[in-house]
Design a protein around this motif. Structure first.
Motif, PDB file in Angstrom:
ATOM      1  N   TYR A  96       0.846  -1.195   0.000  1.00 51.30           N
ATOM      2  CA  TYR A  96       0.000   0.000   0.000  1.00 51.30           C
ATOM      3  C   TYR A  96       0.881   1.246   0.000  1.00 51.30           C
ATOM      4  O   TYR A  96       1.853   1.327   0.741  1.00 51.30           O
ATOM      5  CB  TYR A  96      -0.876  -0.005   1.248  1.00 51.30           C
ATOM      6  N   LEU A  97       0.559   2.192  -0.861  1.00 52.94           N
ATOM      7  CA  LEU A  97       1.262   3.470  -0.896  1.00 52.94           C
ATOM      8  C   LEU A  97       0.239   4.595  -0.918  1.00 52.94           C
ATOM      9  O   LEU A  97      -0.895   4.418  -1.390  1.00 52.94           O
ATOM     10  CB  LEU A  97       2.148   3.577  -2.147  1.00 52.94           C
ATOM     11  N   SER A  98       0.625   5.755  -0.416  1.00 60.83           N
ATOM     12  CA  SER A  98      -0.223   6.935  -0.562  1.00 60.83           C
ATOM     13  C   SER A  98       0.678   8.140  -0.790  1.00 60.83           C
ATOM     14  O   SER A  98       1.754   8.240  -0.198  1.00 60.83           O
ATOM     15  CB  SER A  98      -1.095   7.156   0.679  1.00 60.83           C
ATOM     16  N   ASP A  99       0.231   9.057  -1.677  1.00 63.23           N
ATOM     17  CA  ASP A  99       1.064  10.212  -1.976  1.00 63.23           C
ATOM     18  C   ASP A  99       0.726  11.360  -1.019  1.00 63.23           C
ATOM     19  O   ASP A  99       0.023  11.193  -0.029  1.00 63.23           O
ATOM     20  CB  ASP A  99       0.890  10.618  -3.446  1.00 63.23           C
ATOM     21  N   ARG A 100       1.245  12.553  -1.329  1.00 55.89           N
ATOM     22  CA  ARG A 100       1.042  13.687  -0.422  1.00 55.89           C
ATOM     23  C   ARG A 100      -0.434  14.066  -0.315  1.00 55.89           C
ATOM     24  O   ARG A 100      -0.865  14.648   0.677  1.00 55.89           O
ATOM     25  CB  ARG A 100       1.850  14.896  -0.918  1.00 55.89           C
ATOM     26  N   ASP A 101      -1.223  13.773  -1.344  1.00 58.04           N
ATOM     27  CA  ASP A 101      -2.658  14.073  -1.323  1.00 58.04           C
ATOM     28  C   ASP A 101      -3.458  12.933  -0.712  1.00 58.04           C
ATOM     29  O   ASP A 101      -4.684  12.915  -0.792  1.00 58.04           O
ATOM     30  CB  ASP A 101      -3.155  14.348  -2.751  1.00 58.04           C
ATOM     31  N   LEU A 102      -2.764  11.943  -0.107  1.00 65.90           N
ATOM     32  CA  LEU A 102      -3.386  10.788   0.543  1.00 65.90           C
ATOM     33  C   LEU A 102      -4.134   9.892  -0.434  1.00 65.90           C
ATOM     34  O   LEU A 102      -5.040   9.157  -0.074  1.00 65.90           O
ATOM     35  CB  LEU A 102      -4.320  11.221   1.690  1.00 65.90           C
ATOM     36  N   THR A 103      -3.768   9.987  -1.738  1.00 66.98           N
ATOM     37  CA  THR A 103      -4.349   9.084  -2.723  1.00 66.98           C
ATOM     38  C   THR A 103      -3.740   7.697  -2.540  1.00 66.98           C
ATOM     39  O   THR A 103      -2.522   7.547  -2.574  1.00 66.98           O
ATOM     40  CB  THR A 103      -4.066   9.586  -4.145  1.00 66.98           C
ATOM     41  N   PRO A 104      -4.579   6.663  -2.291  1.00 64.29           N
ATOM     42  CA  PRO A 104      -4.017   5.330  -2.028  1.00 64.29           C
ATOM     43  C   PRO A 104      -3.695   4.588  -3.321  1.00 64.29           C
ATOM     44  O   PRO A 104      -4.376   4.743  -4.342  1.00 64.29           O
ATOM     45  CB  PRO A 104      -5.154   4.641  -1.266  1.00 64.29           C
ATOM     46  N   TYR A 105      -2.663   3.766  -3.300  1.00 58.80           N
ATOM     47  CA  TYR A 105      -2.284   2.915  -4.419  1.00 58.80           C
ATOM     48  C   TYR A 105      -2.005   1.518  -3.900  1.00 58.80           C
ATOM     49  O   TYR A 105      -1.224   1.340  -2.979  1.00 58.80           O
ATOM     50  CB  TYR A 105      -1.025   3.446  -5.118  1.00 58.80           C
ATOM     51  N   HIS A 106      -2.651   0.518  -4.497  1.00 63.55           N
ATOM     52  CA  HIS A 106      -2.345  -0.866  -4.194  1.00 63.55           C
ATOM     53  C   HIS A 106      -1.321  -1.347  -5.213  1.00 63.55           C
ATOM     54  O   HIS A 106      -1.436  -1.072  -6.415  1.00 63.55           O
ATOM     55  CB  HIS A 106      -3.593  -1.733  -4.266  1.00 63.55           C
ATOM     56  N   ILE A 107      -0.323  -2.088  -4.732  1.00 65.51           N
ATOM     57  CA  ILE A 107       0.771  -2.487  -5.600  1.00 65.51           C
ATOM     58  C   ILE A 107       0.270  -3.306  -6.787  1.00 65.51           C
ATOM     59  O   ILE A 107       0.763  -3.161  -7.901  1.00 65.51           O
ATOM     60  CB  ILE A 107       1.820  -3.282  -4.782  1.00 65.51           C
ATOM     61  N   ASP A 108      -0.741  -4.184  -6.564  1.00 62.01           N
ATOM     62  CA  ASP A 108      -1.206  -4.995  -7.694  1.00 62.01           C
ATOM     63  C   ASP A 108      -1.886  -4.146  -8.765  1.00 62.01           C
ATOM     64  O   ASP A 108      -1.996  -4.562  -9.913  1.00 62.01           O
ATOM     65  CB  ASP A 108      -2.152  -6.103  -7.205  1.00 62.01           C
ATOM     66  N   GLU A 109      -2.307  -2.917  -8.412  1.00 60.37           N
ATOM     67  CA  GLU A 109      -2.911  -2.023  -9.401  1.00 60.37           C
ATOM     68  C   GLU A 109      -1.867  -1.270 -10.212  1.00 60.37           C
ATOM     69  O   GLU A 109      -2.136  -0.844 -11.332  1.00 60.37           O
ATOM     70  CB  GLU A 109      -3.837  -1.029  -8.691  1.00 60.37           C
ATOM     71  N   ILE A 110      -0.691  -1.082  -9.625  1.00 56.63           N
ATOM     72  CA  ILE A 110       0.330  -0.263 -10.297  1.00 56.63           C
ATOM     73  C   ILE A 110       1.580  -1.060 -10.617  1.00 56.63           C
ATOM     74  O   ILE A 110       2.567  -0.493 -11.103  1.00 56.63           O
ATOM     75  CB  ILE A 110       0.715   0.938  -9.416  1.00 56.63           C
ATOM     76  N   SER A 111       1.558  -2.374 -10.365  1.00 56.80           N
ATOM     77  CA  SER A 111       2.763  -3.165 -10.566  1.00 56.80           C
ATOM     78  C   SER A 111       3.196  -3.165 -12.023  1.00 56.80           C
ATOM     79  O   SER A 111       4.391  -3.129 -12.332  1.00 56.80           O
ATOM     80  CB  SER A 111       2.535  -4.593 -10.086  1.00 56.80           C
ATOM     81  N   ALA A 112       2.226  -3.222 -12.952  1.00 54.32           N
ATOM     82  CA  ALA A 112       2.579  -3.225 -14.371  1.00 54.32           C
ATOM     83  C   ALA A 112       3.298  -1.935 -14.748  1.00 54.32           C
ATOM     84  O   ALA A 112       4.288  -1.939 -15.499  1.00 54.32           O
ATOM     85  CB  ALA A 112       1.325  -3.409 -15.225  1.00 54.32           C
ATOM     86  N   GLU A 113       2.810  -0.796 -14.209  1.00 50.98           N
ATOM     87  CA  GLU A 113       3.453   0.487 -14.493  1.00 50.98           C
ATOM     88  C   GLU A 113       4.866   0.528 -13.916  1.00 50.98           C
ATOM     89  O   GLU A 113       5.807   0.989 -14.569  1.00 50.98           O
ATOM     90  CB  GLU A 113       2.615   1.620 -13.906  1.00 50.98           C
ATOM     91  N   LEU A 114       5.043   0.036 -12.684  1.00 52.14           N
ATOM     92  CA  LEU A 114       6.372   0.018 -12.073  1.00 52.14           C
ATOM     93  C   LEU A 114       7.305  -0.918 -12.828  1.00 52.14           C
ATOM     94  O   LEU A 114       8.474  -0.599 -13.054  1.00 52.14           O
ATOM     95  CB  LEU A 114       6.271  -0.414 -10.613  1.00 52.14           C
TER      96      LEU A 114
END
Length: 719
Positions: free
Chosen positions: A234-252
């Protein structure tokens, strides 16, 4: 061999469908396990642990075992107010149904049990799993429940060794972590071990609050001698927008020119090369097995925690290995390789044998299809029966229940909802109905639904609504999201109730509490003022006697100091936010300063007070203050005779089992031959009396040319 999570889930589903009516009718006499997860139900980590726990329970010989699951959602919110609210919710929910065992997953749940466990489930054994910080475990004691479980120590050294075996020139590892308690604990663990790689490997991290674009840019700039290590889901940026790794793994994975590794099996098949991994399913299975063992063995409270270390297994993805040209010979010994293409062996055994084989396979498939068709028919009949039962239960609820699409179109409302808002249940289907939200609550309600759309599967909110007659009522709504196969929110299901009377009662209680707080402040203030009047009267009497009877005046002033010591306690309580206890550090500093300043040679004494973590109740604060008054009076009278300077050191140590007060001076010590135990002076007799009869404690005295030390021990406050 443990069953795979998917096969287990299928088995549990069929069993549940077959026994659901009987289980609903007979739940008494069951052992109960509560699984408290640090996170939310949408995390793959949670799903794997839950599957493991359920598998262990299914493999046990216990047939009457009920598993309940609670989520702390600590990845999204982890402040003290959140956990205090959860405590009150659990206290109400399990007020009459205390569990037999509690399973706590990850550090936040363990800390929650350490803070609230004894109040929620007094004496109930705790099974922990996935714990990153062993220091969070409590020590054994008669008031501490039994603990058993598994530490999730990140296999950093094994992972680094594997990375360097694959690419010996690796000199940089970019570590992707979150900023939750677990993330910080893992970061501390890495920092502890980083010294072993000084001069050979540098560990880099994304800047705090970095969004996915920033992390992708960091990855794109990595040299060929670098590797990436993901240690968060789980990640969140400065705006507290959450990101799940399985949702962004392809981009990474696309952005990274170097291999991405991980120490958790839940990252497999999402663009990660692999790594030396811990399986959350195995953690859950071990926790379930340990919970069943606790039910069987019933260990005692004073047993030290039984601690296991999570198993690690090297697992690598064949597809990603091919992308980066990684040879199988470079992998750790006994590595498991997933997604490897099967080895096809062509053997010409003749057309006849081939036809017979195909016919045999087709025959088996036909039999399987027939069996499955019969099972499917029975399952459909059972589902129809259960749906009827479900609707009868829902319609019989007093809570309002509704299900609606994102645009507000109603799909279902129960009778309670229809009666409350004056709707026709059948006519309401397909129409758009929005309750009128009280103006001051609109932004909060909007944020509530925004958080549901951004990843939270379940949230509760209290809000005000304006009815058609303009009457304002308080509601509590328990909202769940329903997503399609792509994870997009398409519907909401809400269960609510009118809590107006409850909110009004809370406001009355709060007002009454404020009145009592003011009254208690006034009582302490008046006691302090009355003691000040008595002190002033004694001072006047001392002044009168000073010329003719100086020794009488000195005795009166000693009594005056004792009264001022008691008044100081009430002054601290008057100024404190809590009327039950006083802050010892602040109180001792002011009390000692006031006592020392009454002596003409006060300038020669240096004061040191150390009692930051201690508090005292009124019952113990007054005798302790009087003890300090007597000891400091003796020090200022006799300890520094013939000296130009001296040190007075006051310490209090509170560890929950006992309280220790130490008063030490650097003076000349007691005269040779003087026995404090035999002393008949009023001051020392008062100290002995206060210690033995009011504090129920004991004391020790050491003295010599280097000074005198009083060590006083007494039980801690029980309130």
């Amino acid at each position: 061999m443990r069953p795979e999570p998917w096969s287990l889930a299928a088995g549990i589903l069929i069993i549940t469908l077959l026994i659901l009516p009987a289980a609903a009718a007979e739940t008494e006499g069951q052992d109960q396990i509560i699984y408290i997860s640090s996170y939310g139900p949408s995390y793959i980590w949670n799903q794997e642990i839950e599957a493991g726990i359920e598998a262990a329970i299914a493999d046990s010989e216990r047939t009457h075992l009920q598993l309940s699951i609670e989520y702390l959602d600590a990845k999204v919110i982890s402040d003290a107010t959140h956990f205090e609210n959860l405590y009150h919710t659990f206290a109400h929910k399990y007020a009459t149904a205390s569990p037999d065992v509690v399973i706590a997953s990850d550090d936040a749940a363990l800390l929650f049990m350490d803070e609230y466990g004894d109040r929620l489930f007094s004496g109930v054994p705790v099974v922990f799993t996935g714990i990153n910080n062993a220091s969070n475990l409590p020590e054994a004691g008669e008031d501490t429940p039994f603990y058993i479980g598994t530490l999730e120590e990140v296999p950093l050294q094994e992972m680094v060794d594997a990375i360097r075996a694959i690419n010996p020139v690796t000199d940089t590892i970019y570590v992707i972590l979150d900023n939750t308690y677990t993330g910080r604990a893992i970061r501390d663990r890495i920092d502890e071990q980083a010294s072993e790689y000084t001069g050979t490997i540098s560990f880099l991290y994304p800047e705090a609050g970095a969004d996915i674009s920033t992390i992708s840019a960091d990855l794109a700039d990595l040299p060929e001698t670098a590797a990436v290590l993901i240690l968060t889901y789980y990640l969140s940026d400065r705006d507290l927008t959450p990101y799940h790794i399985d949702e962004i793994s392809a981009e990474l994975s696309t952005a990274s020119p170097v291999p991405i590794y991980s120490t958790s099996s839940m990252f497999n098949n999402i663009g990660v090369v692999g790594g030396v991994q811990i399986s959350p399913y195995d953690l859950g299975y071990d926790a379930g097995t340990q919970a069943v063992w606790v039910l069987d063995e019933a260990p005692g409270r004073e047993t030290d925690p039984i601690i296991y270390t999570a198993n690690i297994t090297p697992v690598f993805d064949y597809t990603e290995m091919q992308r980066f040209g990684i040879q199988e010979s470079a992998l750790p010994k006994d590595s498991t390789i997933i997604n490897r293409p099967p080895d096809f062996i062509t053997v010409d055994r003749g057309a006849a044998i081939g036809i017979m084989t195909v016919a045999l396979i087709l025959g088996v498939l036909v039999i399987i299809l027939i069996v499955q068709n019969v099972a499917l028919t029975n399952t459909r009949a059972l589902l129809t029966k259960n749906e009827t039962l479900y609707r009868s239960v829902v319609e019989g609820q007093t809570e309002m229940i509704t299900r609606f699409r994102v645009d507000g179109t109603i799909i279902f409302i129960n009778s309670a909802y229809a009666r409350y808002f004056g709707l026709n249940p059948d006519a309401a289907k397909g129409m758009k109905f929005r309750t009128r939200i009280y103006e001051e609550d609109r932004d909060r309600v909007a944020a509530h639904f925004a958080s549901l759309r951004s990843g939270a599967a379940h949230r509760t909110i209290e809000q005000r609504v304006v009815l058609s007659d303009d009457n304002i009522r308080w509601h509590r709504w328990d909202d769940h999201v329903i997503c399609d196969k792509d994870g997009t929110v398409i519907e909401y299901q809400s269960v609510g109730m009118d809590i107006t009377e409850q909110k009004e009662a809370e406001e009355k209680i709060q007002g009454s509490l404020q009145e009592k707080t003011v009254l208690l402040q006034e009582v302490h203030h008046r006691v302090k003022n009355n003691l000040a009047v008595v002190s002033s009267m004694l001072e006047m009497q001392a002044i009168k006697e000073e010329k003719n009877e100086p020794h009488v005046a000195a005795q009166i002033r000693e009594a005056e100091c004792r009264i001022r010591s008691m008044a100081a306690v009430h002054e601290e309580l008057y100024r404190s936010d809590s009327f039950g206890v006083i802050d010892v550090q602040h109180h001792f500093e002011h009390l000692a300063h006031d006592i020392i300043c009454t002596f003409p040679d006060a300038a020669k004494a240096s004061l040191v007070v150390k009692a930051e973590t201690c508090t005292l109740s009124l019952d113990k604060a007054i005798p302790v203050s009087l003890i300090i008054n007597e000891l400091l009076t003796n020090v200022m009278k006799y300890a520094f005779t013939g000296l130009t300077e001296g040190i007075i050191d006051i310490q209090m140590q509170c560890d929950g089992a006992k309280t220790v007060l130490i008063v030490r001076d650097s003076g000349v010590g007691f005269p040779e031959g003087f026995e404090p135990e035999q002393a008949t002076s009023l001051g020392i007799r008062m100290v002995k009396t206060f210690v033995e009869y009011q504090l129920d404690g004991s004391y020790e005295i050491t003295t010599g040319p280097g000074g005198t030390t009083w060590t006083i021990r007494f039980p801690p406050d029980t309130t």
